[in-house]
Design a protein around this motif. Structure first.
Motif, PDB file in Angstrom:
ATOM      1  N   GLY A 277     -45.289 -41.258 -17.667  1.00 31.52           N
ATOM      2  CA  GLY A 277     -45.519 -40.877 -19.049  1.00 31.52           C
ATOM      3  C   GLY A 277     -44.341 -40.093 -19.600  1.00 31.52           C
ATOM      4  N   ALA A 278     -44.432 -39.715 -20.862  1.00 31.80           N
ATOM      5  CA  ALA A 278     -43.299 -39.062 -21.529  1.00 31.80           C
ATOM      6  C   ALA A 278     -43.668 -37.725 -22.139  1.00 31.80           C
ATOM      7  CB  ALA A 278     -42.746 -39.984 -22.618  1.00 31.80           C
ATOM      8  N   ASN A 279     -44.693 -37.061 -21.600  1.00 32.24           N
ATOM      9  CA  ASN A 279     -44.985 -35.719 -22.093  1.00 32.24           C
ATOM     10  C   ASN A 279     -44.131 -34.699 -21.348  1.00 32.24           C
ATOM     11  OD1 ASN A 279     -46.402 -34.892 -19.633  1.00 32.24           O
ATOM     12  ND2 ASN A 279     -48.027 -36.267 -20.335  1.00 32.24           N
ATOM     13  N   GLU A 280     -44.306 -33.428 -21.703  1.00 36.28           N
ATOM     14  CA  GLU A 280     -43.429 -32.383 -21.171  1.00 36.28           C
ATOM     15  C   GLU A 280     -43.474 -32.280 -19.652  1.00 36.28           C
ATOM     16  OE1 GLU A 280     -43.205 -27.504 -21.412  1.00 36.28           O
ATOM     17  OE2 GLU A 280     -43.713 -28.639 -23.227  1.00 36.28           O
ATOM     18  N   TRP A 281     -44.681 -32.219 -19.065  1.00 34.02           N
ATOM     19  CA  TRP A 281     -44.799 -32.017 -17.620  1.00 34.02           C
ATOM     20  C   TRP A 281     -44.468 -33.287 -16.847  1.00 34.02           C
ATOM     21  CZ3 TRP A 281     -44.348 -27.348 -16.234  1.00 34.02           C
ATOM     22  CH2 TRP A 281     -44.814 -26.333 -17.062  1.00 34.02           C
ATOM     23  N   SER A 282     -44.698 -34.435 -17.452  1.00 33.09           N
ATOM     24  CA  SER A 282     -44.262 -35.688 -16.816  1.00 33.09           C
ATOM     25  C   SER A 282     -42.743 -35.731 -16.742  1.00 33.09           C
ATOM     26  CB  SER A 282     -44.784 -36.891 -17.607  1.00 33.09           C
ATOM     27  OG  SER A 282     -46.185 -36.927 -17.620  1.00 33.09           O
ATOM     28  N   LEU A 283     -42.088 -35.236 -17.781  1.00 29.29           N
ATOM     29  CA  LEU A 283     -40.631 -35.204 -17.789  1.00 29.29           C
ATOM     30  C   LEU A 283     -40.107 -34.234 -16.739  1.00 29.29           C
ATOM     31  CD1 LEU A 283     -38.166 -36.354 -19.324  1.00 29.29           C
ATOM     32  CD2 LEU A 283     -38.224 -34.300 -20.723  1.00 29.29           C
ATOM     33  N   VAL A 284     -40.782 -33.087 -16.572  1.00 29.81           N
ATOM     34  CA  VAL A 284     -40.384 -32.132 -15.526  1.00 29.81           C
ATOM     35  C   VAL A 284     -40.457 -32.793 -14.156  1.00 29.81           C
ATOM     36  CG1 VAL A 284     -41.080 -30.025 -14.321  1.00 29.81           C
ATOM     37  CG2 VAL A 284     -41.016 -30.065 -16.818  1.00 29.81           C
ATOM     38  N   LEU A 285     -41.555 -33.493 -13.878  1.00 33.28           N
ATOM     39  CA  LEU A 285     -41.728 -34.166 -12.590  1.00 33.28           C
ATOM     40  C   LEU A 285     -40.667 -35.250 -12.395  1.00 33.28           C
ATOM     41  CD1 LEU A 285     -43.383 -34.584 -10.012  1.00 33.28           C
ATOM     42  CD2 LEU A 285     -44.881 -36.131 -11.315  1.00 33.28           C
ATOM     43  N   THR A 286     -40.419 -36.027 -13.444  1.00 35.65           N
ATOM     44  CA  THR A 286     -39.439 -37.103 -13.350  1.00 35.65           C
ATOM     45  C   THR A 286     -38.045 -36.576 -13.053  1.00 35.65           C
ATOM     46  OG1 THR A 286     -40.680 -38.523 -14.882  1.00 35.65           O
ATOM     47  CG2 THR A 286     -38.334 -38.967 -14.649  1.00 35.65           C
ATOM     48  N   ILE A 350     -30.577 -30.242 -19.693  1.00 35.25           N
ATOM     49  CA  ILE A 350     -30.798 -30.135 -21.143  1.00 35.25           C
ATOM     50  C   ILE A 350     -30.271 -31.381 -21.857  1.00 35.25           C
ATOM     51  CG2 ILE A 350     -30.109 -28.867 -23.224  1.00 35.25           C
ATOM     52  CD1 ILE A 350     -30.164 -26.314 -21.537  1.00 35.25           C
ATOM     53  N   LEU A 351     -29.096 -31.835 -21.451  1.00 36.47           N
ATOM     54  CA  LEU A 351     -28.517 -33.036 -22.068  1.00 36.47           C
ATOM     55  C   LEU A 351     -29.325 -34.281 -21.717  1.00 36.47           C
ATOM     56  CD1 LEU A 351     -24.705 -32.338 -21.582  1.00 36.47           C
ATOM     57  CD2 LEU A 351     -26.009 -32.245 -23.714  1.00 36.47           C
ATOM     58  N   TRP A 352     -29.892 -34.323 -20.502  1.00 34.10           N
ATOM     59  CA  TRP A 352     -30.747 -35.449 -20.147  1.00 34.10           C
ATOM     60  C   TRP A 352     -31.998 -35.481 -21.030  1.00 34.10           C
ATOM     61  CZ3 TRP A 352     -29.909 -39.827 -18.238  1.00 34.10           C
ATOM     62  CH2 TRP A 352     -29.031 -40.055 -17.189  1.00 34.10           C
ATOM     63  N   ILE A 353     -32.594 -34.324 -21.260  1.00 31.05           N
ATOM     64  CA  ILE A 353     -33.789 -34.252 -22.114  1.00 31.05           C
ATOM     65  C   ILE A 353     -33.454 -34.734 -23.522  1.00 31.05           C
ATOM     66  CG2 ILE A 353     -35.486 -32.698 -23.148  1.00 31.05           C
ATOM     67  CD1 ILE A 353     -35.095 -30.903 -20.637  1.00 31.05           C
ATOM     68  N   ALA A 354     -32.324 -34.236 -24.042  1.00 29.08           N
ATOM     69  CA  ALA A 354     -31.908 -34.636 -25.396  1.00 29.08           C
ATOM     70  C   ALA A 354     -31.601 -36.129 -25.446  1.00 29.08           C
ATOM     71  CB  ALA A 354     -30.684 -33.824 -25.816  1.00 29.08           C
ATOM     72  N   SER A 355     -30.950 -36.647 -24.406  1.00 28.11           N
ATOM     73  CA  SER A 355     -30.580 -38.068 -24.376  1.00 28.11           C
ATOM     74  C   SER A 355     -31.817 -38.954 -24.327  1.00 28.11           C
ATOM     75  CB  SER A 355     -29.686 -38.353 -23.168  1.00 28.11           C
ATOM     76  OG  SER A 355     -28.505 -37.594 -23.219  1.00 28.11           O
ATOM     77  N   LEU A 356     -32.795 -38.583 -23.491  1.00 27.62           N
ATOM     78  CA  LEU A 356     -34.025 -39.372 -23.403  1.00 27.62           C
ATOM     79  C   LEU A 356     -34.766 -39.386 -24.738  1.00 27.62           C
ATOM     80  CD1 LEU A 356     -35.388 -38.326 -19.897  1.00 27.62           C
ATOM     81  CD2 LEU A 356     -34.584 -40.577 -20.575  1.00 27.62           C
ATOM     82  N   ALA A 357     -34.819 -38.216 -25.378  1.00 25.46           N
ATOM     83  CA  ALA A 357     -35.473 -38.152 -26.690  1.00 25.46           C
ATOM     84  C   ALA A 357     -34.701 -38.978 -27.717  1.00 25.46           C
ATOM     85  CB  ALA A 357     -35.593 -36.703 -27.147  1.00 25.46           C
ATOM     86  N   PHE A 358     -33.362 -38.900 -27.632  1.00 28.95           N
ATOM     87  CA  PHE A 358     -32.520 -39.649 -28.571  1.00 28.95           C
ATOM     88  C   PHE A 358     -32.715 -41.155 -28.397  1.00 28.95           C
ATOM     89  CE2 PHE A 358     -28.528 -41.493 -30.126  1.00 28.95           C
ATOM     90  CZ  PHE A 358     -28.460 -40.899 -31.371  1.00 28.95           C
ATOM     91  N   LEU A 359     -32.933 -41.580 -27.146  1.00 30.47           N
ATOM     92  CA  LEU A 359     -33.155 -43.003 -26.865  1.00 30.47           C
ATOM     93  C   LEU A 359     -34.595 -43.430 -27.153  1.00 30.47           C
ATOM     94  CD1 LEU A 359     -31.183 -43.290 -23.505  1.00 30.47           C
ATOM     95  CD2 LEU A 359     -30.492 -44.203 -25.729  1.00 30.47           C
ATOM     96  N   LEU A 370     -34.675 -31.159 -29.080  1.00 28.72           N
ATOM     97  CA  LEU A 370     -33.356 -31.321 -29.703  1.00 28.72           C
ATOM     98  C   LEU A 370     -32.980 -32.781 -29.875  1.00 28.72           C
ATOM     99  CD1 LEU A 370     -31.325 -28.474 -27.964  1.00 28.72           C
ATOM    100  CD2 LEU A 370     -32.001 -28.596 -30.360  1.00 28.72           C
ATOM    101  N   GLY A 371     -33.236 -33.592 -28.853  1.00 28.59           N
ATOM    102  CA  GLY A 371     -32.902 -35.012 -28.957  1.00 28.59           C
ATOM    103  C   GLY A 371     -33.692 -35.713 -30.033  1.00 28.59           C
TER     104      GLY A 371
END
Length: 424
Positions: A277-286, A350-359, A370-371
């Motif tokens: 999934g793409a929620n906050e805690w799923s992103l932390v785990l990923t 931080i840049l990975w989080i922004a990049s994933l959101a940007f994509l 931020l992304g």
């Protein structure tokens, strides 16, 4: 020793008078304190802090990071912020795409069905028959300039914040009869409320300044959690493998990690995001799953370089167990390099989080990051440059400051750098 202590000592060890004369005790006034010759012993923690804070570039980077961190916490905080992040600042129809408060004048082409044009015409028409209404709307009408240009397009120049206040006051007047005192109170309250929109609003109507700092705090929070988890897992496994380098367990685990690292990191991230999934805690785990092998390789390599040092061999000789030799004796000697990589990993996450959101892989409906701000701003940059400039500037300074801090941490904690400093 005083005379009584000397006599007691002589009696206990049966030292006769002749042998006693051969002892030469140094008089108290002639004694030299060892610390006056060798100097006072230095405290390691104080020495590390001195090395860290003596580098101007590192100090500047630390100050920048602290400022960013404080702003990300304080600006969107309840009781401090005038507006909620990621929410329209009010239910007024004209709060969308507001310019910065420092430059409130807007010039734009209007069509006959444009809401701004319709509102202006309504106010103008009513003012012709209602002198009181006209007086109360004078601040808006006097600042609104409209004309047809050479190619027949209706162009208006007006104060965007006066438009918002006028729309609110018009609604109040239409529903209630208010006195001049009530009008002035409402007018001043509305002017004050919108005067805090520092950098304007988005097409949704949220305050750019508040939302950008809120998104920054979320990015920093997620990054810190991810890096701490990565470091705990990766450093523990890497330190263990470093002590057993070349053994079967080391070979098997390192081959598995190499296979895991063979595809691009983005492929694994997208795979896990699509599954978990793409929620906050799923992103932390990923990001934790994807990132911990990096700490394994770095820690293992540095442990290999120190595991055969004399002090570790001596610890083994006196019966010290392997866990203690790993985590108490070996790890502290490479703490500078490990700390450097931990700090350096934060801007990367931080840049990975922004990049994933940007994509588009970390797009939240009821929240933002931020992304996500950057991708939403790509279509709005023409109306307000700050909607893309502020998140970009924050990301840039976050990355630069943390990288310089990482260098400072490395130099302050690395034993080789310490020894070089002592030799100067």
């Amino acid at each position: 020793m005083n005379i009584n202590e000397v006599k007691a000592f002589n009696k206990e060890y049966k030292i006769n008078t002749e042998l006693e004369k051969k002892f030469k005790f140094v008089a108290p006034e002639d004694r030299i304190v060892i610390s006056s010759v060798a100097g006072k012993p230095k405290k390691l923690g104080i020495e590390i802090l001195k090395r860290f804070f003596t580098k101007p570039v590192v100090l500047i980077a630390l100050a920048v990071f602290i400022i960013i961190l404080l702003l990300s916490i304080l600006v969107p905080a309840n009781g401090i912020s005038y507006y909620k992040p990621n929410d329209p600042i009010s239910d007024n129809a004209f709060v969308k795409n507001l310019p910065p408060a420092s430059s409130p004048i807007v010039t734009q082409a209007l069509e006959s069905n444009d809401p701004v044009f319709k509102f202006y015409q309504f106010v103008l028409n009513r003012s012709e028959t209602d002198p009181v209404y006209k007086a109360r709307m004078a601040f808006f009408l006097n600042g609104f300039q409209a004309k047809v240009n050479d190619i027949g397009i209706y162009v208006a120049k007006y104060n965007a914040y006066d438009l918002v206040v006028a729309n609110y006051i018009n609604g109040i007047i239409s529903k209630n009869q208010i006195t001049d005192a009530e009008y002035l109170k409402i007018f001043n309250e509305q002017k004050n409320f919108y005067s805090h929109v520092l950098l304007g609003t988005s097409s949704i109507g949220y305050d750019i300044w508040t939302t950008a700092w809120y998104a920054t705090w979320r990015a920093i929070k997620i990054a810190l959690i991810v890096v701490i988890l990565e470091a705990i897992i990766g450093i523990s496994i890497g330190a263990f493998l470093g002590f057993y380098a070349g053994k079967l367990i080391d070979t098997i685990i390192m081959r598995v990690i190499e296979i895991f690292l063979a595809p691009p990191t983005l492929i694994w991230i997208l795979l896990f995001v699509s599954i978990i999934g793409a929620n906050e805690w799923s992103l932390v785990l990923t990001l934790t799953i994807v990132g911990w092998p990096g700490f394994v390789g770095i820690t293992r390599m540095f442990i290999i370089t120190v595991k055969d040092e004399e002090f570790i061999i001596a610890a083994k000789a006196i019966g010290v167990g392997t866990p203690r030799r790993i985590f108490v004796h070996a790890l502290p000697t490479i703490i500078g390099k490990i700390a450097n990589n931990i700090v350096r990993s934060v801007p990367g996450v931080i840049l990975w989080i922004a990049s994933l959101a940007f994509l588009g892989f970390f797009k939240e409906k009821k929240d933002t990051n931020l992304g996500q701000m950057l991708i939403e701003a790509s279509q709005e940059v023409g109306s307000n440059i700050w909607i893309i400039a502020l998140p970009t500037i924050i990301l840039l300074f976050l990355s630069l400051s943390l990288n310089f801090i990482a260098l400072g941490v490395h130099d302050a904690l690395d034993p080789r750098v310490m020894n070089k400093g002592k030799g100067k």
